[in-house]
Design a protein around this motif. Structure first.
Motif, PDB file in Angstrom:
ATOM      1  N   ALA A 312      16.925  18.964  41.187  1.00 15.55           N
ATOM      2  CA  ALA A 312      15.462  18.904  41.281  1.00 15.55           C
ATOM      3  C   ALA A 312      15.040  19.288  42.687  1.00 15.55           C
ATOM      4  N   PRO A 313      13.898  19.950  42.837  1.00  6.01           N
ATOM      5  CA  PRO A 313      13.393  20.252  44.176  1.00  6.01           C
ATOM      6  C   PRO A 313      13.259  18.977  44.994  1.00  6.01           C
ATOM      7  N   ALA A 314      13.506  19.059  46.306  1.00  7.86           N
ATOM      8  CA  ALA A 314      13.503  17.874  47.160  1.00  7.86           C
ATOM      9  C   ALA A 314      12.192  17.114  47.082  1.00  7.86           C
ATOM     10  N   ALA A 315      11.070  17.817  46.959  1.00  9.19           N
ATOM     11  CA  ALA A 315       9.764  17.166  46.955  1.00  9.19           C
ATOM     12  C   ALA A 315       9.549  16.326  45.712  1.00  9.19           C
ATOM     13  N   GLN A 316      10.430  16.514  44.680  1.00  8.87           N
ATOM     14  CA  GLN A 316      10.239  15.774  43.437  1.00  8.87           C
ATOM     15  C   GLN A 316      11.197  14.600  43.302  1.00  8.87           C
ATOM     16  N   GLY A 317      11.989  14.337  44.332  1.00  6.11           N
ATOM     17  CA  GLY A 317      12.962  13.255  44.242  1.00  6.11           C
ATOM     18  C   GLY A 317      12.314  11.885  44.307  1.00  6.11           C
ATOM     19  N   PRO A 318      13.049  10.850  43.887  1.00  4.73           N
ATOM     20  CA  PRO A 318      12.495   9.493  43.871  1.00  4.73           C
ATOM     21  C   PRO A 318      12.767   8.735  45.163  1.00  4.73           C
ATOM     22  N   LEU A 319      11.972   7.697  45.402  1.00  6.16           N
ATOM     23  CA  LEU A 319      12.274   6.728  46.448  1.00  6.16           C
ATOM     24  C   LEU A 319      13.353   5.786  45.909  1.00  6.16           C
ATOM     25  N   ASP A 320      14.350   5.504  46.707  1.00  4.08           N
ATOM     26  CA  ASP A 320      15.444   4.643  46.240  1.00  4.08           C
ATOM     27  C   ASP A 320      15.297   3.203  46.717  1.00  4.08           C
ATOM     28  N   VAL A 321      15.126   3.009  48.016  1.00  2.00           N
ATOM     29  CA  VAL A 321      15.130   1.662  48.595  1.00  2.00           C
ATOM     30  C   VAL A 321      14.042   0.786  47.990  1.00  2.00           C
ATOM     31  N   VAL A 347      12.194   0.880  53.646  1.00  2.00           N
ATOM     32  CA  VAL A 347      11.401   1.841  52.870  1.00  2.00           C
ATOM     33  C   VAL A 347      10.808   2.892  53.806  1.00  2.00           C
ATOM     34  N   CYS A 348      10.253   2.445  54.918  1.00  2.00           N
ATOM     35  CA  CYS A 348       9.654   3.394  55.869  1.00  2.00           C
ATOM     36  C   CYS A 348      10.709   4.289  56.512  1.00  2.00           C
ATOM     37  N   ALA A 349      11.922   3.727  56.717  1.00  2.00           N
ATOM     38  CA  ALA A 349      13.007   4.546  57.265  1.00  2.00           C
ATOM     39  C   ALA A 349      13.399   5.641  56.283  1.00  2.00           C
ATOM     40  N   GLU A 350      13.408   5.316  54.983  1.00  2.00           N
ATOM     41  CA  GLU A 350      13.718   6.329  53.976  1.00  2.00           C
ATOM     42  C   GLU A 350      12.622   7.397  53.928  1.00  2.00           C
ATOM     43  N   LEU A 351      11.376   6.967  54.049  1.00  2.00           N
ATOM     44  CA  LEU A 351      10.272   7.931  54.093  1.00  2.00           C
ATOM     45  C   LEU A 351      10.419   8.859  55.306  1.00  2.00           C
ATOM     46  N   ASP A 352      10.782   8.267  56.444  1.00  2.00           N
ATOM     47  CA  ASP A 352      10.972   9.069  57.664  1.00  2.00           C
ATOM     48  C   ASP A 352      12.094  10.088  57.490  1.00  2.00           C
ATOM     49  N   GLU A 357       7.001  14.851  54.985  1.00  2.00           N
ATOM     50  CA  GLU A 357       5.856  15.703  54.675  1.00  2.00           C
ATOM     51  C   GLU A 357       5.171  15.339  53.354  1.00  2.00           C
ATOM     52  N   SER A 358       5.680  14.317  52.682  1.00  2.00           N
ATOM     53  CA  SER A 358       5.173  14.006  51.336  1.00  2.00           C
ATOM     54  C   SER A 358       4.178  12.846  51.382  1.00  2.00           C
ATOM     55  N   TRP A 359       2.903  13.160  51.259  1.00  2.00           N
ATOM     56  CA  TRP A 359       1.872  12.115  51.190  1.00  2.00           C
ATOM     57  C   TRP A 359       2.025  11.287  49.919  1.00  2.00           C
ATOM     58  N   GLU A 360       2.483  11.920  48.831  1.00  2.00           N
ATOM     59  CA  GLU A 360       2.621  11.199  47.560  1.00  2.00           C
ATOM     60  C   GLU A 360       3.654  10.077  47.656  1.00  2.00           C
ATOM     61  N   HIS A 361       4.770  10.345  48.341  1.00  2.00           N
ATOM     62  CA  HIS A 361       5.789   9.301  48.473  1.00  2.00           C
ATOM     63  C   HIS A 361       5.274   8.154  49.330  1.00  2.00           C
ATOM     64  N   CYS A 362       4.543   8.480  50.371  1.00  2.00           N
ATOM     65  CA  CYS A 362       3.953   7.438  51.210  1.00  2.00           C
ATOM     66  C   CYS A 362       2.954   6.610  50.401  1.00  2.00           C
ATOM     67  N   MET A 363       2.173   7.269  49.576  1.00  2.00           N
ATOM     68  CA  MET A 363       1.198   6.577  48.732  1.00  2.00           C
ATOM     69  C   MET A 363       1.908   5.711  47.687  1.00  2.00           C
ATOM     70  N   GLU A 364       2.996   6.229  47.104  1.00  2.00           N
ATOM     71  CA  GLU A 364       3.756   5.451  46.114  1.00  2.00           C
ATOM     72  C   GLU A 364       4.244   4.150  46.725  1.00  2.00           C
ATOM     73  N   ALA A 365       4.852   4.255  47.922  1.00  2.00           N
ATOM     74  CA  ALA A 365       5.339   3.054  48.605  1.00  2.00           C
ATOM     75  C   ALA A 365       4.181   2.120  48.945  1.00  2.00           C
ATOM     76  N   GLY A 366       3.090   2.679  49.429  1.00  2.00           N
ATOM     77  CA  GLY A 366       1.936   1.860  49.817  1.00  2.00           C
ATOM     78  C   GLY A 366       1.327   1.116  48.652  1.00  2.00           C
ATOM     79  N   PHE A 367       1.185   1.798  47.525  1.00  2.00           N
ATOM     80  CA  PHE A 367       0.603   1.149  46.345  1.00  2.00           C
ATOM     81  C   PHE A 367       1.476  -0.014  45.870  1.00  2.00           C
ATOM     82  N   LEU A 368       2.797   0.209  45.855  1.00  2.00           N
ATOM     83  CA  LEU A 368       3.688  -0.841  45.356  1.00  2.00           C
ATOM     84  C   LEU A 368       3.704  -2.043  46.305  1.00  2.00           C
ATOM     85  N   ILE A 369       3.740  -1.772  47.596  1.00  2.00           N
ATOM     86  CA  ILE A 369       3.716  -2.862  48.577  1.00  2.00           C
ATOM     87  C   ILE A 369       2.390  -3.615  48.507  1.00  2.00           C
TER      88      ILE A 369
END
Length: 534
Positions: A312-321, A347-352, A357-369
């Motif tokens: 899968a393209p890197a931008a479509q991968g999931p957050l793991d932590v 979680v933030c270290a994984e985002l870093d 560059e992915s606002w969606e991943h940051c938003m996903e983590a933010g919504f869940l937290i």
């Protein structure tokens, strides 16, 4: 071990407490009680193993004490002492499984021997409970549940070291090893003639059928996971290592699908993974296979498909932590504040690292937290707005999700405020329990105000209530009640003309002679002498 000595004659209790070499027997702590009621309160709050009690005591005899002990705890060993050699007492002692029945005063050899006998009985009983053979038997009895739990935790992302895996596979008698393995995800579909109560039985039947069909060629380990799939970990047996492993799994899957339709009158869809390295890749392959179900199979029925290794393209991968157990909300619910902070940082270290560059991943983590924060706040009758004040505007505008740095700073700030708010509420709750206990005791001092009664009044376990009260006030409940009774007795002796026996009853002592003894031990004079002096 802990022991308690019970007698209304204080000098006898103190003598046994101070002059006998209890520590040489392995007794770590010896408690003193000057009445059966005091003994029961101590038993409620301490892990008592042995009780030495006199039989003839006011308010409650030693026989009545041991009877109440047996209702609460059948493992405590009791030794009874009596100044009278009466058959009825000995008979009762045997009935309630007393370790020994000794005449007062016992010799040192008799008393030490009785305590040693009690210790030997306790050691033998606990040795049986904790014995390796018993543990192994219990383990065998619970193996299906333990195996399923281990596989489920692994599918959810929990990781073990190589040595831990080796130990767990050996302990659970699982014939798996490091090397090639595959996953098979089964989705149950049409089972029309069964109702919802049969669901577990159907799952169990499918697991049994899979083991029967595939067991000749491979080891099979199955479990029902949280999204509804029945998941099987499969590994070829060494004797069949030369068979075409690329095709055999598909053939056996089709056979399972067919047998379920024939004998259970139901339909299945099945997704299989490519062979991968177990255990390192099991989590990733499970995520890949479950995504295949959603994206490829969808709502279609009776599919048998193999997951292809398409990157899968890197931008479509999931957050793991974020989703690896224990999850963020689980840590908040259990009050593990330090671990929750570590989770935010991870979680933030994984985002870093992966999704800068992915606002969606940051938003996903933010919504869940944020959802976890809001859930805990509401459970504690708080609001995020109330905790954050004007800072809530950053959340409402979505600004906190705009960068990883802002998400990290905001999340850690809210966590600190939520921790503080929850801690204050805990303190308020404890204070409320103390207030209720003191109000109840003040009004009912002439009645039974034992720890058990007080715990029932506030709907708490006695041990929990005792700890809360000690934390908040610095003294135990029994000490508070004793002090309250003596304070009230002194007040009534000075301000009223009531008889000593009347005051005794009004403050909860049914036996005036015992009240006089306790009062004199406290103040050095009898109640009447105290009245005369004031």
């Amino acid at each position: 071990m802990q022991m308690i000595i019970v007698d209304d004659e204080a000098h006898w209790v103190d003598n046994l407490f101070m002059t006998k070499p209890w520590h040489t027997l392995g007794i770590e702590q010896v408690h003193r009680a000057y009445s059966a009621r005091e003994a029961l309160q101590l038993i409620e709050t301490h892990p008592i193993d042995i009780v030495i009690s006199d039989i003839q005591m006011p308010e409650m005899t030693g026989i009545e004490l041991i009877e109440r002990i047996r209702i609460r705890d059948k493992k405590i060993k009791c030794i009874l002492l009596s100044g009278y050699s009466e058959f009825d007492y000995a008979k009762k002692a045997i009935q309630y499984e007393a370790v020994d029945y000794l005449l007062k005063p016992p010799t040192d050899d008799e008393l030490i021997g009785a305590v040693q006998k009690a210790i030997d009985q306790l050691n033998n009983e606990w040795a049986l409970v904790s014995s390796l053979s018993r543990t192994r038997f219990t383990l065998r009895e619970n193996l299906p549940h333990l195996r399923g739990r281990l596989l489920l935790e692994t599918l959810q992302g929990r990781r073990f070291s190589a040595s831990e895996w080796e130990r767990k596979l050996d302990n659970y008698d699982l014939p798996f090893h490091t090397g090639d393995a595959a996953l098979m995800l089964v989705r149950m579909e049409e089972f029309g003639h069964y109702d919802s109560h049969d669901q577990t039985l159907i799952e169990y039947a499918i697991i049994n059928m899979a083991e029967e069909i595939m067991g000749e060629f491979m080891h099979v380990w199955g479990v029902k996971e949280e999204h509804g799939y029945v998941v099987f970990l499969l590994q070829l047996k060494e004797a069949n290592g030369d068979i075409g492993k690329e095709t055999i799994l598909e053939k056996l899957s089709i056979q399972l699908q067919s047998k379920v339709k024939q004998f259970l009158k139901g339909s299945l869809s099945i997704v299989m993974t490519e062979w991968f390295t177990f255990p390192e890749q099991i989590y990733d392959r499970f995520r890949q296979a479950s995504a295949y179900f959603r994206q490829i199979v969808g709502d279609e029925r009776e599919f048998v498909m193999r997951v292809t290794d398409v990157e899968a393209p890197a931008a479509q991968g999931p957050l793991d932590v974020l989703y690896t157990p224990p999850t963020f909300i689980q840590l908040l619910e259990s009050g593990q504040w330090d671990a929750a902070e570590d989770k935010i940082r991870a979680v933030c270290a994984e985002l870093d690292e992966k999704w800068t560059e992915s606002w969606e991943h940051c938003m996903e983590a933010g919504f869940l937290i944020t959802a976890a924060f809001t859930n805990l706040a509401h459970r504690n009758k708080l609001t995020l707005a109330g905790l954050m004040g004007s800072e809530i505007e950053q959340l409402q505008s979505g600004e906190v999700f705009s960068t990883i740095g802002k998400l990290r700073k905001w999340s850690l700030g809210v966590l600190a405020k939520l921790k503080e708010g929850t801690s204050n509420e805990v303190k308020d709750t404890r204070s409320e329990y103390v207030k209720k206990i003191q109000e109840f005791t003040d009004k009912n001092l002439h009645l039974d105000v034992s720890l058990r009664v007080l715990a029932d009044h506030v709907n708490l376990h006695p041990t929990h209530l005792s700890k809360i009260y000690k934390i908040e006030t610095g003294e135990g409940i029994s000490e508070y009640i004793a002090r309250l009774r003596m304070d009230r007795a002194c007040h009534k002796l000075v301000t009223t003309t009531k008889k000593v026996y009347e005051i005794s009853l009004e403050i909860g002592y049914m036996d005036p002679a015992y009240f006089i003894k306790v009062f004199k031990r406290q103040f050095g004079v009898t109640p009447q002498e105290y009245r005369d002096q004031h």
